[in-house]
Write an enzyme that holds these catalytic residues in place. Structure first.
Site, PDB file in Angstrom:
ATOM      1  N   THR A  17      53.177  34.480  43.454  1.00 30.42           N
ATOM      2  CA  THR A  17      54.128  35.054  42.503  1.00 30.42           C
ATOM      3  C   THR A  17      54.980  36.145  43.136  1.00 30.42           C
ATOM      4  O   THR A  17      56.059  36.464  42.637  1.00 30.42           O
ATOM      5  CB  THR A  17      53.387  35.634  41.290  1.00 30.42           C
ATOM      6  OG1 THR A  17      52.407  36.576  41.748  1.00 30.42           O
ATOM      7  CG2 THR A  17      52.679  34.540  40.515  1.00 30.42           C
ATOM      8  N   ARG A  21      51.386  36.641  50.915  1.00 28.13           N
ATOM      9  CA  ARG A  21      50.522  37.786  51.196  1.00 28.13           C
ATOM     10  C   ARG A  21      49.258  37.309  51.898  1.00 28.13           C
ATOM     11  O   ARG A  21      48.591  36.379  51.438  1.00 28.13           O
ATOM     12  CB  ARG A  21      50.144  38.523  49.909  1.00 28.13           C
ATOM     13  CG  ARG A  21      51.316  39.228  49.262  1.00 28.13           C
ATOM     14  CD  ARG A  21      50.863  40.010  48.046  1.00 28.13           C
ATOM     15  NE  ARG A  21      52.003  40.587  47.353  1.00 28.13           N
ATOM     16  CZ  ARG A  21      51.922  41.234  46.189  1.00 28.13           C
ATOM     17  NH1 ARG A  21      50.740  41.391  45.621  1.00 28.13           N
ATOM     18  NH2 ARG A  21      53.004  41.721  45.617  1.00 28.13           N
ATOM     19  N   SER A 112      52.826  45.074  47.973  1.00 27.11           N
ATOM     20  CA  SER A 112      52.847  45.820  46.717  1.00 27.11           C
ATOM     21  C   SER A 112      51.701  46.810  46.615  1.00 27.11           C
ATOM     22  O   SER A 112      51.583  47.717  47.431  1.00 27.11           O
ATOM     23  CB  SER A 112      52.869  44.845  45.537  1.00 27.11           C
ATOM     24  OG  SER A 112      53.091  45.531  44.325  1.00 27.11           O
ATOM     25  N   HIS A 113      50.833  46.633  45.631  1.00 23.29           N
ATOM     26  CA  HIS A 113      49.761  47.581  45.345  1.00 23.29           C
ATOM     27  C   HIS A 113      48.504  47.301  46.161  1.00 23.29           C
ATOM     28  O   HIS A 113      47.504  48.002  46.003  1.00 23.29           O
ATOM     29  CB  HIS A 113      49.421  47.525  43.854  1.00 23.29           C
ATOM     30  CG  HIS A 113      49.126  46.140  43.370  1.00 23.29           C
ATOM     31  ND1 HIS A 113      50.070  45.140  43.339  1.00 23.29           N
ATOM     32  CD2 HIS A 113      47.977  45.578  42.900  1.00 23.29           C
ATOM     33  CE1 HIS A 113      49.535  44.040  42.875  1.00 23.29           C
ATOM     34  NE2 HIS A 113      48.262  44.265  42.608  1.00 23.29           N
ATOM     35  N   LYS A 125      58.405  38.754  51.073  1.00 22.31           N
ATOM     36  CA  LYS A 125      58.967  38.138  49.871  1.00 22.31           C
ATOM     37  C   LYS A 125      60.465  37.974  50.068  1.00 22.31           C
ATOM     38  O   LYS A 125      61.122  38.858  50.619  1.00 22.31           O
ATOM     39  CB  LYS A 125      58.688  39.028  48.651  1.00 22.31           C
ATOM     40  CG  LYS A 125      59.279  38.499  47.352  1.00 22.31           C
ATOM     41  CD  LYS A 125      58.853  39.331  46.162  1.00 22.31           C
ATOM     42  CE  LYS A 125      59.499  40.676  46.099  1.00 22.31           C
ATOM     43  NZ  LYS A 125      59.315  41.330  44.781  1.00 22.31           N
ATOM     44  N   ASP A 273      53.357  52.685  42.970  1.00 28.27           N
ATOM     45  CA  ASP A 273      52.490  51.930  43.875  1.00 28.27           C
ATOM     46  C   ASP A 273      53.074  51.801  45.266  1.00 28.27           C
ATOM     47  O   ASP A 273      54.025  52.487  45.632  1.00 28.27           O
ATOM     48  CB  ASP A 273      52.212  50.554  43.277  1.00 28.27           C
ATOM     49  CG  ASP A 273      53.436  49.653  43.292  1.00 28.27           C
ATOM     50  OD1 ASP A 273      54.555  50.183  43.159  1.00 28.27           O
ATOM     51  OD2 ASP A 273      53.294  48.425  43.438  1.00 28.27           O
ATOM     52  N   ASP A 275      54.995  49.656  46.910  1.00 34.71           N
ATOM     53  CA  ASP A 275      56.404  49.352  47.158  1.00 34.71           C
ATOM     54  C   ASP A 275      57.333  49.892  46.079  1.00 34.71           C
ATOM     55  O   ASP A 275      58.521  49.599  46.076  1.00 34.71           O
ATOM     56  CB  ASP A 275      56.609  47.847  47.321  1.00 34.71           C
ATOM     57  CG  ASP A 275      56.373  47.063  46.039  1.00 34.71           C
ATOM     58  OD1 ASP A 275      55.547  47.515  45.219  1.00 34.71           O
ATOM     59  OD2 ASP A 275      56.991  45.997  45.854  1.00 34.71           O
ATOM     60  N   ASP A 277      57.429  49.498  42.665  1.00 41.83           N
ATOM     61  CA  ASP A 277      57.879  48.753  41.491  1.00 41.83           C
ATOM     62  C   ASP A 277      56.948  48.894  40.286  1.00 41.83           C
ATOM     63  O   ASP A 277      57.269  48.411  39.197  1.00 41.83           O
ATOM     64  CB  ASP A 277      58.105  47.277  41.814  1.00 41.83           C
ATOM     65  CG  ASP A 277      56.858  46.547  42.293  1.00 41.83           C
ATOM     66  OD1 ASP A 277      55.789  47.193  42.405  1.00 41.83           O
ATOM     67  OD2 ASP A 277      56.948  45.333  42.564  1.00 41.83           O
ATOM     68  N   ARG A 278      55.822  49.571  40.443  1.00 40.52           N
ATOM     69  CA  ARG A 278      54.894  49.755  39.328  1.00 40.52           C
ATOM     70  C   ARG A 278      54.796  51.220  38.955  1.00 40.52           C
ATOM     71  O   ARG A 278      55.189  52.100  39.723  1.00 40.52           O
ATOM     72  CB  ARG A 278      53.506  49.202  39.678  1.00 40.52           C
ATOM     73  CG  ARG A 278      53.519  47.710  39.960  1.00 40.52           C
ATOM     74  CD  ARG A 278      52.177  47.218  40.492  1.00 40.52           C
ATOM     75  NE  ARG A 278      52.292  45.848  40.945  1.00 40.52           N
ATOM     76  CZ  ARG A 278      51.684  44.808  40.377  1.00 40.52           C
ATOM     77  NH1 ARG A 278      50.914  44.997  39.313  1.00 40.52           N
ATOM     78  NH2 ARG A 278      51.842  43.589  40.854  1.00 40.52           N
ATOM     79  N   THR A 340      53.703  35.328  34.033  1.00 38.75           N
ATOM     80  CA  THR A 340      53.675  36.486  34.918  1.00 38.75           C
ATOM     81  C   THR A 340      54.599  36.227  36.112  1.00 38.75           C
ATOM     82  O   THR A 340      54.625  35.140  36.667  1.00 38.75           O
ATOM     83  CB  THR A 340      52.237  36.741  35.401  1.00 38.75           C
ATOM     84  OG1 THR A 340      51.444  37.108  34.270  1.00 38.75           O
ATOM     85  CG2 THR A 340      52.197  37.857  36.420  1.00 38.75           C
ATOM     86  N   GLU A 359      55.529  44.105  32.199  1.00 37.91           N
ATOM     87  CA  GLU A 359      54.282  43.393  32.421  1.00 37.91           C
ATOM     88  C   GLU A 359      53.112  44.352  32.268  1.00 37.91           C
ATOM     89  O   GLU A 359      53.221  45.531  32.616  1.00 37.91           O
ATOM     90  CB  GLU A 359      54.252  42.768  33.817  1.00 37.91           C
ATOM     91  CG  GLU A 359      55.324  41.725  34.054  1.00 37.91           C
ATOM     92  CD  GLU A 359      55.248  41.104  35.436  1.00 37.91           C
ATOM     93  OE1 GLU A 359      55.625  39.937  35.559  1.00 37.91           O
ATOM     94  OE2 GLU A 359      54.817  41.793  36.380  1.00 37.91           O
ATOM     95  N   GLU A 360      51.970  43.833  31.833  1.00 43.84           N
ATOM     96  CA  GLU A 360      50.800  44.683  31.647  1.00 43.84           C
ATOM     97  C   GLU A 360      50.293  45.254  32.959  1.00 43.84           C
ATOM     98  O   GLU A 360      49.549  46.234  32.969  1.00 43.84           O
ATOM     99  CB  GLU A 360      49.682  43.894  30.969  1.00 43.84           C
ATOM    100  CG  GLU A 360      49.289  42.596  31.659  1.00 43.84           C
ATOM    101  CD  GLU A 360      48.567  42.772  32.971  1.00 43.84           C
ATOM    102  OE1 GLU A 360      47.780  43.727  33.067  1.00 43.84           O
ATOM    103  OE2 GLU A 360      48.796  41.974  33.883  1.00 43.84           O
ATOM    104  N   SER A 361      50.700  44.678  34.067  1.00 40.70           N
ATOM    105  CA  SER A 361      50.249  45.127  35.383  1.00 40.70           C
ATOM    106  C   SER A 361      51.075  46.301  35.878  1.00 40.70           C
ATOM    107  O   SER A 361      51.255  46.483  37.078  1.00 40.70           O
ATOM    108  CB  SER A 361      50.299  43.981  36.390  1.00 40.70           C
ATOM    109  OG  SER A 361      51.589  43.395  36.423  1.00 40.70           O
ATOM    110  N   LYS A 372      60.971  44.965  38.718  1.00 39.27           N
ATOM    111  CA  LYS A 372      60.354  46.068  38.005  1.00 39.27           C
ATOM    112  C   LYS A 372      60.566  47.338  38.812  1.00 39.27           C
ATOM    113  O   LYS A 372      60.760  47.286  40.023  1.00 39.27           O
ATOM    114  CB  LYS A 372      58.877  45.803  37.749  1.00 39.27           C
ATOM    115  CG  LYS A 372      58.063  45.293  38.947  1.00 39.27           C
ATOM    116  CD  LYS A 372      56.682  44.899  38.472  1.00 39.27           C
ATOM    117  CE  LYS A 372      55.848  44.293  39.584  1.00 39.27           C
ATOM    118  NZ  LYS A 372      56.206  42.893  39.869  1.00 39.27           N
ATOM    119  N   ARG A 492      41.321  37.513  36.067  1.00 41.45           N
ATOM    120  CA  ARG A 492      41.787  38.571  35.184  1.00 41.45           C
ATOM    121  C   ARG A 492      41.567  38.146  33.737  1.00 41.45           C
ATOM    122  O   ARG A 492      41.961  37.052  33.326  1.00 41.45           O
ATOM    123  CB  ARG A 492      43.252  38.895  35.452  1.00 41.45           C
ATOM    124  CG  ARG A 492      43.418  39.617  36.785  1.00 41.45           C
ATOM    125  CD  ARG A 492      44.788  40.122  37.049  1.00 41.45           C
ATOM    126  NE  ARG A 492      44.757  41.025  38.205  1.00 41.45           N
ATOM    127  CZ  ARG A 492      45.774  41.256  39.008  1.00 41.45           C
ATOM    128  NH1 ARG A 492      46.944  40.685  38.768  1.00 41.45           N
ATOM    129  NH2 ARG A 492      45.660  42.080  40.030  1.00 41.45           N
TER     130      ARG A 492
END
Length: 539
Positions: A17, A21, A112-113, A125, A273, A275, A277-278, A340, A359-361, A372, A492
């Protein structure tokens, strides 16, 4: 000098997604990164003479792979690459740069995270010309090419100075090293009322988690908004994120949480996080779940200049709570439920159907970019606090009193044996048709399905996006396997209980979700399939 290097295809380069990675040691295999980058370039028919953006989150191997990517871009016909100084570009800043420069797209080097360092994770990406993640038709074409590739092209001569802002030349291609922060900070200043935020007298603690948002947060929060020096904590990006996991949740940002529940806590706490985006949002003595944050931001977005005229619509990922749907109903605007992955939001944003997505993440954003954006969410919260003069707790309590409360938690079971995780999901899918009408404890199952999304903008269909079990009264549990890990599988489980305005709005979340957590195990056999009696992370 352009060299064509013979290579052998790898079988494990299917993008998830958020791109490809893997562990650093996988990317350090001879030709591994080059194969994937060449596969990306091979599916871009209009790369000749085009502009490409390249940047990353500064994690271990970032500079090495960026050097390779620049050299390969020069060998593959690009006329110009824009690269963040030092190889640094947060994901939202990269999206903005792609959009502002008219680039064909960009390579974002990040996991990312996920943790960083020689023994940890790395990722690549590709984002397309709208600044958003590549759609599935492109990622599928990339994967197909990785399985047949037998050579890649690269410029081997010449030096690249990633630390010197300005223009360089490599193999006939212009390499422009740009300030990674300035353009993004300027964009934020057009969206929010910096004057109001500066004058509100707020105190803030922001944890950059030794990751990419440190320089961005320092420039915006301390330099432009005038918050005290030291407002930004862990603000220097490190290749291993200081040995910590750069995931802005209550487990990995525990130090910030402890600060915010103390008697002398600042007014507002936040984190981002790896990168950028969160986001994590904490008021004095109160944690705001990402699902609630999306709903509260949407309900109050009109207080910021960029959204004063109202929202076109709201979109959320399927596992995200339905709190935002209730806001959309009140505002009489469309609400969209997508799989997602931010790429699904990109289609809606480009079509002008939505303004805010989440998103919930811990990812939220708007139509200013196609990713994001952690700092965007932080600044919108600050704008709301400044405009209302209210605390985070007041904003939350008034929101629940108006819309009701969606108690929510996500249970992550990490590093689960992949075969066991697949067996759990397969067994669950096999029993879906028989679940409606069954009682589990005091809960009655109203409906159950394997979520499929029909994209109204391009007609595409995305199936098998996660199993939903909906209970009478608006509560539910969702099961899905994550595509963001690098070893084993991450199961999850998303737990949600809706309490109407007349219900319990100030209860303990764990207690309110206890019966749904028990039902989740009874329905899916989590302990039986995985051997796990409790999740590794609860957010």
């Amino acid at each position: 000098m352009i060299e064509t290097v013979s290579t052998t295809a790898f079988t494990d380069q299917k993008p998830g997604t958020s791109g490809l990675r893997k562990k650093v040691k996988v990317f350090q295999q001879q030709h591994y990164a080059e194969n994937f980058i060449q596969a990306v370039f091979d599916v871009l028919d209009d790369r000749a003479g085009a502009t490409l953006v390249i940047g990353g989150d500064g994690r271990f191997l970032n500079r090495v792979v960026i050097d390779k990517a620049i050299r390969m871009a020069a060998a593959n016909g690009f006329s110009r690459v824009l690269v963040g100084q030092g190889g640094i570009l947060s994901t939202p800043a990269a999206s903005n740069l792609i959009r502002q420069s008219g680039a064909i797209g960009g390579l974002i080097l990040s996991a990312s995270h996920n943790p960083g360092g020689p023994d940890e994770d790395f990722g690549i990406k590709y984002n397309v010309g709208n600044g958003g993640p590549a759609p599935e038709k492109i990622t599928e074409a990339i994967y197909a090419r990785t399985r047949t590739i037998d050579a890649y092209r690269i410029v081997t001569a010449g030096e690249i100075d990633l630390d010197r802002v300005g223009t360089q030349e490599l193999g006939g291609m212009t390499v422009e090293i740009v300030d990674p922060v300035g353009a993004y900070a300027d964009l934020m200043a057009t969206l929010f009322d910096f004057t109001a935020i500066r004058g509100a007298g707020l105190t803030v603690a922001f944890d950059a988690m030794s990751a990419v948002t440190g320089p961005y947060a320092t420039e915006i929060l301390e330099c432009r908004l005038g918050f005290a020096e030291g407002t930004v904590r862990n603000g220097t990006p490190l290749e291993d994120f200081g040995g910590h996991h750069p995931d802005p949740n209550l487990v990995h940002a525990r130090e910030l949480y402890d600060l915010m529940v103390a008697e002398d806590a600042p007014d507002f706490g936040a984190a981002s996080d790896g990168d950028g985006d969160r986001n994590l949002i904490i008021g004095r003595g109160i944690f705001i779940t990402p699902s609630d944050s999306l709903a509260m931001l949407a309900a109050n977005a009109h207080l910021a200049p960029a959204y004063a005229k109202g929202l076109k619509g709201i979109a959320r990922s399927m596992p995200t709570s339905a709190a935002a749907d209730r806001v959309a109903d009140a505002l009489e605007i469309p609400a969209f439920e997508t799989p997602t992955g931010w790429k699904f939001f990109g289609n809606l944003l480009d079509a002008g159907r939505v303004t805010i997505c989440g998103e919930e993440s811990a990812g939220t954003g708007s139509d200013h970019v196609r990713e994001k954006d952690g700092l965007w969410a932080v600044l919108l919260w600050l704008n709301i606090l400044a405009a209302t003069g209210k605390s985070v707790r007041q904003i939350a309590e008034e929101h629940w009193a108006r819309f009701g409360r969606n108690y929510y938690a996500r249970h992550d079971y990490e590093g689960v044996d992949s075969a066991a995780a697949d067996a759990l999901m397969a067994t669950l899918r096999d029993k879906l048709a028989h679940l409606p009408g069954q009682k589990v404890g005091d809960l009655t199952i109203e409906a159950a399905d394997d979520f499929a999304y029909h994209d109204s903008t391009d007609g595409s269909v995305s199936s098998n996006q996660g199993v939903r079990v909906l209970f009478a009264g608006g509560s539910r549990v969702v099961f899905r396997l994550s595509g963001t890990g690098t070893s084993g599988a991450t199961l999850r489980v998303y737990l949600e209980r809706y309490e109407p305005v007349s219900g319990q709005l100030d209860a303990d979340t764990t207690q309110m979700l206890a019966d749904i957590a028990s039902a989740a195990d009874a329905i899916a056999g989590i302990v039986r399939h995985t051997g796990r009696t409790q999740p590794d992370v609860v957010t």
